[in-house]
Scaffold this motif. Structure first.
Motif, PDB file in Angstrom:
ATOM      1  N   VAL A 165      25.471  -0.256  49.884  1.00  0.00           N
ATOM      2  CA  VAL A 165      25.232  -0.501  51.172  1.00  0.00           C
ATOM      3  C   VAL A 165      24.616  -1.960  51.103  1.00  0.00           C
ATOM      4  O   VAL A 165      25.438  -2.980  51.746  1.00  0.00           O
ATOM      5  CB  VAL A 165      24.960   0.249  52.406  1.00  0.00           C
ATOM      6  N   ARG A 166      23.522  -2.083  50.806  1.00  0.00           N
ATOM      7  CA  ARG A 166      22.711  -3.244  50.808  1.00  0.00           C
ATOM      8  C   ARG A 166      23.153  -4.405  49.907  1.00  0.00           C
ATOM      9  O   ARG A 166      23.186  -5.515  50.144  1.00  0.00           O
ATOM     10  CB  ARG A 166      21.352  -2.956  50.468  1.00  0.00           C
ATOM     11  N   PHE A 167      23.757  -3.899  48.654  1.00  0.00           N
ATOM     12  CA  PHE A 167      23.901  -5.171  47.649  1.00  0.00           C
ATOM     13  C   PHE A 167      25.200  -4.898  46.864  1.00  0.00           C
ATOM     14  O   PHE A 167      25.515  -5.568  45.873  1.00  0.00           O
ATOM     15  CB  PHE A 167      22.599  -4.563  46.340  1.00  0.00           C
ATOM     16  N   GLY A 168      26.056  -4.228  47.399  1.00  0.00           N
ATOM     17  CA  GLY A 168      27.445  -3.965  47.401  1.00  0.00           C
ATOM     18  C   GLY A 168      28.174  -5.470  47.126  1.00  0.00           C
ATOM     19  O   GLY A 168      27.924  -6.202  48.169  1.00  0.00           O
ATOM     20  N   LYS A 169      28.892  -5.882  46.218  1.00  0.00           N
ATOM     21  CA  LYS A 169      29.551  -7.319  46.037  1.00  0.00           C
ATOM     22  C   LYS A 169      30.682  -7.355  46.867  1.00  0.00           C
ATOM     23  O   LYS A 169      31.193  -8.326  47.132  1.00  0.00           O
ATOM     24  CB  LYS A 169      29.847  -7.374  44.631  1.00  0.00           C
ATOM     25  N   THR A 170      31.360  -5.995  47.105  1.00  0.00           N
ATOM     26  CA  THR A 170      32.765  -6.000  48.121  1.00  0.00           C
ATOM     27  C   THR A 170      32.600  -5.327  49.358  1.00  0.00           C
ATOM     28  O   THR A 170      31.667  -4.165  49.355  1.00  0.00           O
ATOM     29  CB  THR A 170      33.936  -5.732  47.222  1.00  0.00           C
ATOM     30  N   GLY A 171      33.502  -5.470  50.064  1.00  0.00           N
ATOM     31  CA  GLY A 171      33.371  -4.456  51.194  1.00  0.00           C
ATOM     32  C   GLY A 171      33.796  -2.948  50.787  1.00  0.00           C
ATOM     33  O   GLY A 171      33.141  -2.018  51.271  1.00  0.00           O
ATOM     34  N   GLN A 172      34.478  -2.789  49.800  1.00  0.00           N
ATOM     35  CA  GLN A 172      34.828  -1.452  49.070  1.00  0.00           C
ATOM     36  C   GLN A 172      33.553  -0.847  48.604  1.00  0.00           C
ATOM     37  O   GLN A 172      33.372   0.177  48.730  1.00  0.00           O
ATOM     38  CB  GLN A 172      36.011  -1.519  48.179  1.00  0.00           C
ATOM     39  N   ASP A 173      32.775  -1.658  48.055  1.00  0.00           N
ATOM     40  CA  ASP A 173      31.457  -1.256  47.569  1.00  0.00           C
ATOM     41  C   ASP A 173      30.467  -0.747  48.722  1.00  0.00           C
ATOM     42  O   ASP A 173      30.050   0.253  48.524  1.00  0.00           O
ATOM     43  CB  ASP A 173      30.650  -2.414  46.798  1.00  0.00           C
ATOM     44  N   ARG A 174      30.668  -1.302  49.828  1.00  0.00           N
ATOM     45  CA  ARG A 174      29.910  -1.150  50.881  1.00  0.00           C
ATOM     46  C   ARG A 174      30.510   0.245  51.486  1.00  0.00           C
ATOM     47  O   ARG A 174      29.602   1.083  52.042  1.00  0.00           O
ATOM     48  CB  ARG A 174      29.675  -2.035  51.800  1.00  0.00           C
ATOM     49  N   LEU A 175      31.680   0.291  51.369  1.00  0.00           N
ATOM     50  CA  LEU A 175      32.183   1.519  52.132  1.00  0.00           C
ATOM     51  C   LEU A 175      31.963   2.690  51.053  1.00  0.00           C
ATOM     52  O   LEU A 175      31.606   3.722  51.706  1.00  0.00           O
ATOM     53  CB  LEU A 175      33.995   1.510  52.314  1.00  0.00           C
ATOM     54  N   ARG A 176      31.873   2.560  50.012  1.00  0.00           N
ATOM     55  CA  ARG A 176      31.613   3.689  48.997  1.00  0.00           C
ATOM     56  C   ARG A 176      30.150   3.971  49.265  1.00  0.00           C
ATOM     57  O   ARG A 176      29.860   5.195  49.073  1.00  0.00           O
ATOM     58  CB  ARG A 176      31.927   3.337  47.678  1.00  0.00           C
ATOM     59  N   GLY A 177      29.261   3.070  49.368  1.00  0.00           N
ATOM     60  CA  GLY A 177      27.887   3.557  49.607  1.00  0.00           C
ATOM     61  C   GLY A 177      27.821   4.134  51.102  1.00  0.00           C
ATOM     62  O   GLY A 177      26.851   5.257  51.283  1.00  0.00           O
ATOM     63  N   TYR A 178      28.347   3.642  51.976  1.00  0.00           N
ATOM     64  CA  TYR A 178      28.433   4.411  53.230  1.00  0.00           C
ATOM     65  C   TYR A 178      29.057   6.056  53.120  1.00  0.00           C
ATOM     66  O   TYR A 178      28.169   6.703  53.647  1.00  0.00           O
ATOM     67  CB  TYR A 178      29.448   3.677  54.271  1.00  0.00           C
ATOM     68  N   ASP A 179      29.770   6.182  52.375  1.00  0.00           N
ATOM     69  CA  ASP A 179      30.345   7.550  52.230  1.00  0.00           C
ATOM     70  C   ASP A 179      29.125   8.419  51.544  1.00  0.00           C
ATOM     71  O   ASP A 179      29.096   9.464  51.838  1.00  0.00           O
ATOM     72  CB  ASP A 179      31.645   7.560  51.132  1.00  0.00           C
ATOM     73  N   LEU A 180      28.646   7.612  50.637  1.00  0.00           N
ATOM     74  CA  LEU A 180      27.639   8.575  50.109  1.00  0.00           C
ATOM     75  C   LEU A 180      26.390   8.899  50.764  1.00  0.00           C
ATOM     76  O   LEU A 180      25.670  10.062  50.777  1.00  0.00           O
ATOM     77  CB  LEU A 180      26.863   7.781  48.588  1.00  0.00           C
ATOM     78  N   LEU A 181      25.986   7.729  51.700  1.00  0.00           N
ATOM     79  CA  LEU A 181      24.888   7.921  52.667  1.00  0.00           C
ATOM     80  C   LEU A 181      25.406   9.268  53.629  1.00  0.00           C
ATOM     81  O   LEU A 181      24.591   9.914  53.931  1.00  0.00           O
ATOM     82  CB  LEU A 181      24.589   6.928  53.467  1.00  0.00           C
ATOM     83  N   MET A 182      26.621   9.203  54.077  1.00  0.00           N
ATOM     84  CA  MET A 182      27.298  10.246  54.829  1.00  0.00           C
ATOM     85  C   MET A 182      27.086  11.663  54.023  1.00  0.00           C
ATOM     86  O   MET A 182      26.775  12.536  54.794  1.00  0.00           O
ATOM     87  CB  MET A 182      28.700   9.907  55.323  1.00  0.00           C
ATOM     88  N   ARG A 183      27.339  11.773  52.809  1.00  0.00           N
ATOM     89  CA  ARG A 183      27.312  12.954  52.127  1.00  0.00           C
ATOM     90  C   ARG A 183      25.816  13.479  52.080  1.00  0.00           C
ATOM     91  O   ARG A 183      25.478  14.587  52.194  1.00  0.00           O
ATOM     92  CB  ARG A 183      27.728  12.666  50.618  1.00  0.00           C
ATOM     93  N   ALA A 184      24.754  12.484  51.991  1.00  0.00           N
ATOM     94  CA  ALA A 184      23.158  12.807  52.049  1.00  0.00           C
ATOM     95  C   ALA A 184      23.182  13.302  53.462  1.00  0.00           C
ATOM     96  O   ALA A 184      22.369  14.366  53.479  1.00  0.00           O
ATOM     97  CB  ALA A 184      22.518  11.529  51.929  1.00  0.00           C
ATOM     98  N   LEU A 185      23.328  12.778  54.323  1.00  0.00           N
ATOM     99  CA  LEU A 185      23.436  13.323  55.734  1.00  0.00           C
ATOM    100  C   LEU A 185      23.829  14.872  56.072  1.00  0.00           C
ATOM    101  O   LEU A 185      23.210  15.719  56.711  1.00  0.00           O
ATOM    102  CB  LEU A 185      24.001  12.490  56.819  1.00  0.00           C
TER     103      LEU A 185
END
Length: 816
Positions: free
Chosen positions: A560-580
């Motif tokens: 989410v912080r350092f992803g190079k593309t919007g898809q990277d940030r979306l993937r990071g968001y999904d992982l954070l959601m899974r942690a939640l």
């Protein structure tokens, strides 16, 4: 009698809320390479298994909704399915009217109870909806009336399937849902950005990990019937088909589909999706349970094989609890499964042909049978004398147990010996290493836990070194010894223990190694968040594949912080959601920070504040500090409130937060508390922050001493603080500290250098005259610490000496 556990509404304690995750574990390998020696989850799942595997079932019946239509048959369906599965050898957890917090607690339980030798069956009867391409289960307390409610009110099916799939050998997920859409027409946010999507009826197709079989009671986008009788049409068909014996799961659901189609006259057609590469069956023994008996209202009858289960560790009674005197007392060390059968057989003097029943089940855990590999299965009472020998008590990991002096966790249950009840008490003594250094949400833990700031380093080191010496093949003890070394700032030794724990199969070790790699640059460098090198990301990926929520958070944060593309940030968001989904407050704080960043295209203050408030509500010191910043600075449109900010900062500082003391100092120095600023008091708080690695606190204290003479301190005192701050990593704070140093007389800077040399063991007098003796001491100290380039400029020399000083007394980087 089969053993079944019930979690009644409100009984499951949890740490955090959940949200959506749309990508399944099977897709994680596309993120990049794994570390050397990594064995993929798929390879582990397909490895030969010599012995029978644990059969674990989760059954949920959501009927009494607070803000949605009732479902009259959901509890009947769940109870009958639970009875059926318990009779077929499953270790069953049954939840009635599960709230959002209950689901969180459930996912935490999965981490502890499920491993790669476990077959999992998940059955859900209740409301479910589709939002975008994702499916959500609806807890009984869900109230979706704001666009940002979704993460706090619903449960992502994608997250659930991903988390279970990462832990289990295979999973069967049965969704008797979509009975109607209680939130038709409402729109909510279900992704990273501000877009909203309408809540739709039915479920969408689902990507799932390898060895997953997902069954929907009706076709995608369609409505399932609740039924006019005791059970829904789907549940009726499943109860009949699954009771026929150990036949392939595909045959079971082929039969279910045909029956439901016929009984509903084509209105409802069950649908399934499979990634199974192994043959799976539901029943382990032929059985024909009675599925026509009316469900009991309280669901706690031992005659039905229902064992009352409480996830809260409060059910494990403390040592001074008033308990009836037991007929049989057993003392044992606390472990995930404690063998008690041989002792029971001896004390009961069981004849070889005798059998033992269960009159009253235990609370705070469950009785299981262990095979020769230590794998668990649910006992079916009465037990033969031979099976009694294999009986064990499995402690149920829940919220953190109160860590008193020499705590003993007590469990009581009653056996039935020829009609005579015999009260058994098991006293479980935690290993000192678990008491001192166990970690939160550790999949291989025993349910005790300390955050990093709560570890007593020397006590943890002693306890865990003894544990490792006693059980060198126990990965949990090596991991916890690594935590003790990290708390002592002995990072090389910590890394070595985590490497050993990883080789021994301890899931959390992968995350710890990734963090160790990131922290190498931060050991003396301050609190700045840095982009992780590829080596660290590889270890995070491995932790994700192993189903560790801390790895979900760490990798998600980086993307989410350092992803190079919007898809990277979306993937990071999904992982954070899974942690939640499993109660990880760090992920919540990260998303709060993310949405409150006014420079971000994703700025959404309402959403950000919701995350931070939920984190603080769960006792997280970082949530406390973040809310303090909100009230101090008026972030997200919140009105400034210095008193509220002070309260939040104080709670955070008391809990060990590294930046909270400096924030208190800032609040005092600003005069925001409504009285003349006590700058000396502010400097005291700044000093606490500087000792925890907060460069801004050191720079601010130095500035106040230089410009205001705060606390009656000298220019050399200002230089001492500014030099230490300038040796840290926070770029802006380093610039401020250097400006203070440039404004100070050379004598003050040199005196600060002499003080630091003295603290490092040099025989110098801090007098501000950096003569030959001081220069010789500097050279000796530098040589001792492997520094070859000596600085001659007074400011650069002070900063260089400060770096050496930090290397000998570094702050706790594990707190950042």
């Amino acid at each position: 009698m089969p053993v079944l556990r019930i979690l009644a509404n409100g009984s499951v304690a949890a740490l955090l809320l959940a949200a959506a995750a749309t990508t399944a574990t099977a897709q994680d390998s596309t993120l990049g390479p794994f570390p050397e020696g990594h064995v993929s989850a798929s390879a582990r799942k397909l490895a030969p298994v010599a012995a029978a595997r644990q059969k674990y079932a989760i059954v949920i019946g959501n009927q009494a909704y607070a803000h949605a239509p009732q479902l009259p048959n959901a509890w009947n369906d769940a109870l009958d399915v639970a009875d059926l599965l318990a009779g077929q050898g499953y270790d069953v957890t049954l939840l009635k009217d599960a709230s959002k917090r209950d689901f969180e607690g459930l996912m935490q339980r999965v981490l502890f109870d499920v491993d790669r030798d476990t077959e999992v069956l998940f059955y859900y009867a209740g409301h479910g909806v589709q939002i975008g391409s994702e499916n959500y289960l609806i807890p009984t307390d869900a109230q979706l009336d704001q666009v940002d409610d979704l993460p706090f009110e619903a449960v992502s099916l994608g997250s659930l399937v991903s988390i279970v799939g990462a832990r289990a050998r295979w999973q069967i997920v049965i969704l008797d849902s979509c009975r109607n859409n209680p939130f038709a027409g409402l729109k909510v946010q279900d992704s990273l950005g501000p877009d909203v999507r309408e809540i739709e009826t039915g479920f969408a197709s689902l990507a799932a990990p390898v060895n997953s079989y997902v069954v929907f009671s009706t076709s995608p986008g369609e409505v399932a019937l609740d039924g006019a009788g005791k059970n829904s049409p789907f549940a009726t068909a499943f109860l009949q088909a699954a009771a026929l014996g150990p036949v392939p799961v595909t045959d079971v659901f082929d039969a279910v589909r045909r029956k439901v189609f016929v009984e509903t006259e084509g209105v409802q057609v069950p649908w399934d999706s499979s990634t199974m590469v192994e043959e799976a069956s539901i029943a382990s023994v032929p059985t024909t349970p009675d599925t026509t008996t009316a469900a009991e209202d309280n669901g706690t009858s031992v005659a039905r094989g229902l064992t009352l289960f409480a996830a809260s560790s409060a059910e494990l009674l403390p040592i001074d609890a008033a308990l009836p005197a037991p007929d049989i007392a057993i003392a044992a060390p606390l472990a995930p499964a404690v063998p008690i059968g041989a002792t029971l057989a001896q004390k009961l003097a069981i004849a070889p042909t005798a059998s033992v029943g269960l009159a009253e089940p235990p609370r705070g855990g469950r009785l299981v049978l262990l095979d020769d590999r230590g794998l668990q299965s649910a006992p079916i009472f009465p037990l033969s004398a031979q099976d009694l020998q294999r009986l064990a008590f499995a402690y149920v990991s829940g919220p953190t147990v109160s860590l008193g002096q020499d705590p003993v966790l007590k469990v009581q249950f009653k056996l039935d010996l020829n009609g005579t009840p015999r009260l058994v008490q098991v006293d479980l003594t935690p290993d000192p290493c678990d008491l001192q250094a166990a970690d939160h949400l550790d999949p291989e833990g025993v349910g005790l836990a300390r955050f990093a700031n709560e570890i007593e380093p020397e006590a943890a080191l002693q306890a865990c070194q003894a544990a490792v010496a006693r059980e060198p093949q126990n990965g949990r003890f090596h991991y916890q010894l690594g935590r003790a070394f990290a708390a002592l700032r002995r990072y090389d030794e910590a890394r070595a223990e985590w490497d050993t724990a990883r080789k021994l199969g301890h899931s959390r070790a992968s995350y710890a190694i990734g963090n160790a790699i990131v922290n190498e640059a931060r050991e003396t460098g301050g609190s700045a968040v840095v982009e992780a090198p590829e080596e660290a990301l590889a270890y995070y990926r491995e932790g994700v594949e192993l189903g560790d929520p801390y790895a979900f958070y760490a990798l998600g944060r980086q993307m989410v912080r350092f992803g190079k593309t919007g898809q990277d940030r979306l993937r990071g968001y999904d992982l954070l959601m899974r942690a939640l989904e499993v109660g990880h407050t760090y992920a919540m704080n990260e998303l709060g920070y993310f949405y409150l960043d006014e420079k971000s295209e994703y700025f959404d203050p309402t959403r950000g504040l919701r995350y931070l408030n939920e984190s603080a509500a769960r006792g997280d010191i970082y949530g406390y500090n973040n809310l303090g910043l909100v009230y101090m600075n008026g972030l997200g449109g919140q009105k400034k409130d210095a008193k509220a900010a002070l309260d939040w900062f104080t709670k955070a500082a008391d809990g060990g937060h590294p930046n909270a003391p400096g924030n208190i100092g800032t609040l005092i120095a600003s005069g925001a508390l409504g009285k003349k600023a006590d700058l000396g008091k502010a400097v005291e708080w700044f000093d606490k922050g500087l000792e925890r690695g907060d460069a801004n606190a050191g720079a601010y204290a130095a500035y106040l001493i230089l410009t205001e003479g705060a606390g009656g301190l000298s220019p050399a005192d200002a230089a001492w603080r500014a030099g230490r701050a300038a040796a840290l990593r926070d770029k802006k704070s380093v610039e401020r500290a250097r400006k203070v140093l440039e404004a100070l007389p050379t004598e003050a800077v040199d005196e600060a250098s002499q003080r630091l040399l003295q603290a490092l063991g040099a025989d110098v007098t801090p007098d501000g005259a950096f003569g030959e003796g001081s220069k010789a001491a500097y050279q000796a100290i530098a040589t001792q610490h492997g520094v070859t380039d000596l600085e001659t400029d007074p400011i650069e020399r002070l900063i260089a000496i400060a770096r050496i000083h930090w290397s000998t007394t570094p702050f706790r980087v594990d707190l950042y």
